[in-house]
Design a protein around this motif. Structure first.
Motif, short mmCIF file in Angstrom:
data_model
loop_
_atom_site.label_atom_id
_atom_site.label_comp_id
_atom_site.label_asym_id
_atom_site.label_seq_id
_atom_site.Cartn_x
_atom_site.Cartn_y
_atom_site.Cartn_z
N SER A 263 -45.69 27.19 -71.15
CA SER A 263 -47.79 27.27 -71.20
C SER A 263 -47.32 25.47 -72.31
O SER A 263 -48.77 25.05 -72.18
CB SER A 263 -47.97 28.36 -72.73
N ARG A 266 -47.87 22.47 -70.40
CA ARG A 266 -49.29 22.58 -69.48
C ARG A 266 -50.86 21.89 -69.94
O ARG A 266 -51.61 20.88 -70.21
CB ARG A 266 -49.44 23.92 -68.67
N LYS A 267 -50.26 22.71 -71.70
CA LYS A 267 -51.67 22.78 -72.81
C LYS A 267 -51.31 20.71 -73.11
O LYS A 267 -52.43 20.59 -73.68
CB LYS A 267 -51.79 22.62 -74.08
N ALA A 293 -44.08 22.70 -64.93
CA ALA A 293 -45.10 22.11 -65.42
C ALA A 293 -45.71 21.04 -65.28
O ALA A 293 -46.24 20.33 -64.61
CB ALA A 293 -45.15 22.54 -66.59
N ALA A 296 -46.33 20.19 -61.27
CA ALA A 296 -47.73 20.40 -61.86
C ALA A 296 -48.49 19.39 -62.01
O ALA A 296 -49.16 19.23 -60.99
CB ALA A 296 -47.75 21.60 -62.09
N PHE A 297 -48.63 18.27 -62.74
CA PHE A 297 -49.18 17.52 -63.14
C PHE A 297 -48.81 16.10 -62.67
O PHE A 297 -50.45 14.97 -62.79
CB PHE A 297 -48.95 17.35 -64.68
#
Length: 618
Positions: A263, A266-267, A293, A296-297
């Motif tokens: 998490s 992602r942030k 993560a 995904a970016f």
């Protein structure tokens, strides 16, 4: 070597996690030199690298965090820098090449530099040049062994981080350099610098990427990289601990789950980070969770220029010395200065000292020099007496300040407070050890010595705190130091005085001298420093006082002085003879110094006034 942006492109990149945590989990105690394992147990280090590669890491950091000569010296291995660093690169390269042959894809081997483990000037005795040389030595070994990039991490102070960057730029000019600071719970660097200030300063120093690692966990790192993003367009890295460790059955355990770290990833990517990884407490499980993560970016990175330019050189220079205080003006004009040294009382009643200050002022004495816990005795603070003298008599003061009893935070607070109350003249002292005083079991601090204290004062005079962060105003101190012309090791005394002058000392007051030959030799040897010298003079009160100076304190007292004191009658007669000797010494030194300071046994203010009568009237 390609530039950093060319090496990793414009996509998010996943680094590995903790090395020390993994080594410790294999049963290796933290007291062991982990860098030495590169030679004694390379299979262990190789297996950790391979686990991180299997978890999806694209950057492998070599097991060289503590492989600099300062850290290795703690284990008696300072001469193993080249060997341990080269072995670490071979192991990481073996792991990277093995994965590439098996699965393809890019893996970069990053040579890792950690803190030296010693405070640097101005707060410590290790010079910036020594720090840079140590880092250069390590970088050369890493580059010779074939690293792809340099990662400087867990930097606690900007001055050390800057020296590491400059060393990398010198020893590896073609290699990309990433430097990461560590931050406190308020997301500021441990030396007080803001993340934005750190990013701007490290960008100016020549880093190719900047970031935050270690710290107290993901939340503080996230806040810090947001501040960095506003100050630089360089790639940003974020590699936090897995939270703060907690002691469980004698072991430090980290409790941030892999899901929480994912998490965070992602942030952090959304906040502008491009390089994601982990530090203390993170394992291949955390890196595997973060990999999703990062993937995904891919294709969504948008690095923008900072919204504003951050000022990194916002010091406030001090006034010219002649404009800071009346004492400073006397130094600047070349006036022959008369000082009288005063010892604060043991209790809270300062009436005797205030009356003495009034009398001395009426006799033309320029300033009162107030001692600070002479010989480690407990007395009213020098600052307090200086303020009372200033308020009740208007006499200029020079406050002595010792390093023995205060840590760096207290030193800064005291000096800022002194400046705000109008105390402008400071004499820097290291301070006698507590065992010499009346409370021998008291704890000494000595975060810095008098040389470090001069450095702190110089920073404050430029409107910078001890971390070189601006606070918007100069303290405008005149900075004085002491020296002993009769020191047993005069070469070391002169060596230390040179460092004091280089640090920013503006005048020197000598310890009381009786042997004028020693003073003359001392003055000749420090002429190159072009610093005003104020000679310390001690009016003897008796033969016993002279014997104490010569035999107990090991001060050089010529035989002609001992003979005159022996021939003098006791009581007032001896005091008068000591006063006459002091007067003769003042006249003898006057052509070669810029002033005298009378040091008084038992605060004999009348004797001081009599000694200086001829000087004041001249």
């Amino acid at each position: 070597m390609p530039a950093f942006s060319e090496l990793i492109g414009d996509r998010p990149v996943l680094a590995d996690g903790a090395m020390g945590t993994m080594i410790n989990s294999r049963g290796v105690p933290i007291s062991r030199c982990y860098a030495e394992l590169n030679v004694s147990d390379p299979a262990l280090i190789l297996s950790i690298h391979e686990e991180y590669l299997q978890a999806g890491a694209e950057i492998l950091e070599t097991n060289t965090f503590g492989a600099n000569r300062f850290q290795l010296a703690r284990h008696g291995l300072a001469d193993k820098v080249a060997e341990f660093n080269a072995a670490a690169v071979r192991i990481a390269r073996q792991a990277a090449d093995g994965l590439k042959q098996k699965n393809g894809g890019d893996v970069w081997v990053a040579g890792t530099l950690g803190p030296l483990g010693v405070p640097l000037e101005p707060l410590g005795k290790t010079g910036l040049d020594e720090a840079r040389a140590a880092y250069e030595e390590q970088v050369r070994a890493l580059v010779a062994a074939g690293v792809d990039m340099i990662i400087i991490e867990t930097m606690m102070a900007l001055n050390q981080a800057r020296e590491a960057v400059l060393a990398a730029r010198t020893a590896a000019p073609d290699h990309p350099v990433l430097v990461m600071m560590t931050v406190d719970d308020d997301s500021n660097c441990l030396d007080g610098a803001s993340p934005a200030h750190a990013a701007a300063a490290l960008t100016e120093a020549g880093a190719d990427a900047v970031g935050i690692n270690c710290s107290s966990g993901p939340a503080t790192v996230l806040t810090a990289i947001e501040g960095m993003r506003a100050a630089t367009s360089l790639p940003i890295a974020a590699m936090p601990n897995a939270g703060l460790p907690r002691a469980v059955d004698g072991r430090n355990m980290y409790f941030c789950s892999p899901e929480y770290m994912a998490s965070f990833a992602r942030k952090a990517l959304a906040a502008g980070a491009q390089i994601i990884g982990g530090c203390c407490g993170t394992t291949p499980h955390h890196i595997r969770a973060m990999r999703a993560a990062v993937r995904a970016f891919e294709g969504e990175m948008h690095i923008t220029d900072p919204g504003s330019v951050i000022e990194i050189s916002s010091e406030t220079p001090p006034l010219k010395i002649g404009e800071r205080s009346r004492f400073g003006a006397l130094l600047d004009k070349g006036t022959f200065i008369t000082l009288v040294e005063m010892m604060p009382p043991r209790g809270i009643d300062c009436s005797h000292e205030l009356e003495g200050a009034r009398m001395l002022a009426s006799r033309g004495v320029h300033a009162i020099s107030v001692m600070d816990s002479l010989r480690a005795t407990a007395r009213i603070s020098a600052q307090s007496l200086c303020i009372q003298i200033k308020e009740h008599t208007g006499v200029e003061t020079v406050v002595h300040y010792t390093c023995r009893d205060r840590n760096l935070l207290s030193i800064q607070s005291d000096l800022l407070g002194a400046a705000s109350l109008g105390l402008r003249n400071v004499l820097c002292m290291t301070g006698a050890p507590p065992k010499q005083g009346n409370y021998p079991d008291a704890t000494a601090v000595f975060d810095v010595d008098s040389i470090g204290l001069v450095n702190v004062l110089r920073l404050l005079n430029h409107g910078l705190d001890i971390g070189a962060n601006p606070f918007g105003a100069s303290t405008n101190f005149t900075i004085g130091v002491t020296a002993n012309p009769g020191a047993p090791d005069i070469e070391n005394e002169l060596h230390r005085l040179r460092f004091k002058v280089e640090a920013g000392a503006e005048y020197v007051i000598t310890q009381p001298v009786f042997d004028l030959t020693l003073l003359e030799q001392f003055i000749r040897r420090i002429e190159v420093y072009r610093i005003p010298v104020i000679a310390g003079i001690w009016p003897l009160t008796s033969l016993r006082n002279a014997e104490f100076m010569k035999n107990d304190l090991r001060v050089s007292v010529p035989e002609w002085i001992m003979l005159r004191m022996a021939q003098a009658s006791t009581g007032d007669g001896a005091l008068k003879e000591g006063t006459r000797i002091a007067q003769e010494m003042v006249e003898a030194v006057r052509p070669s110094v810029q002033g005298v300071q009378l040091s008084l046994p038992r605060n004999q203010y009348a004797a001081a006034a009599e000694v200086l009568a001829a000087v004041v009237s001249a």
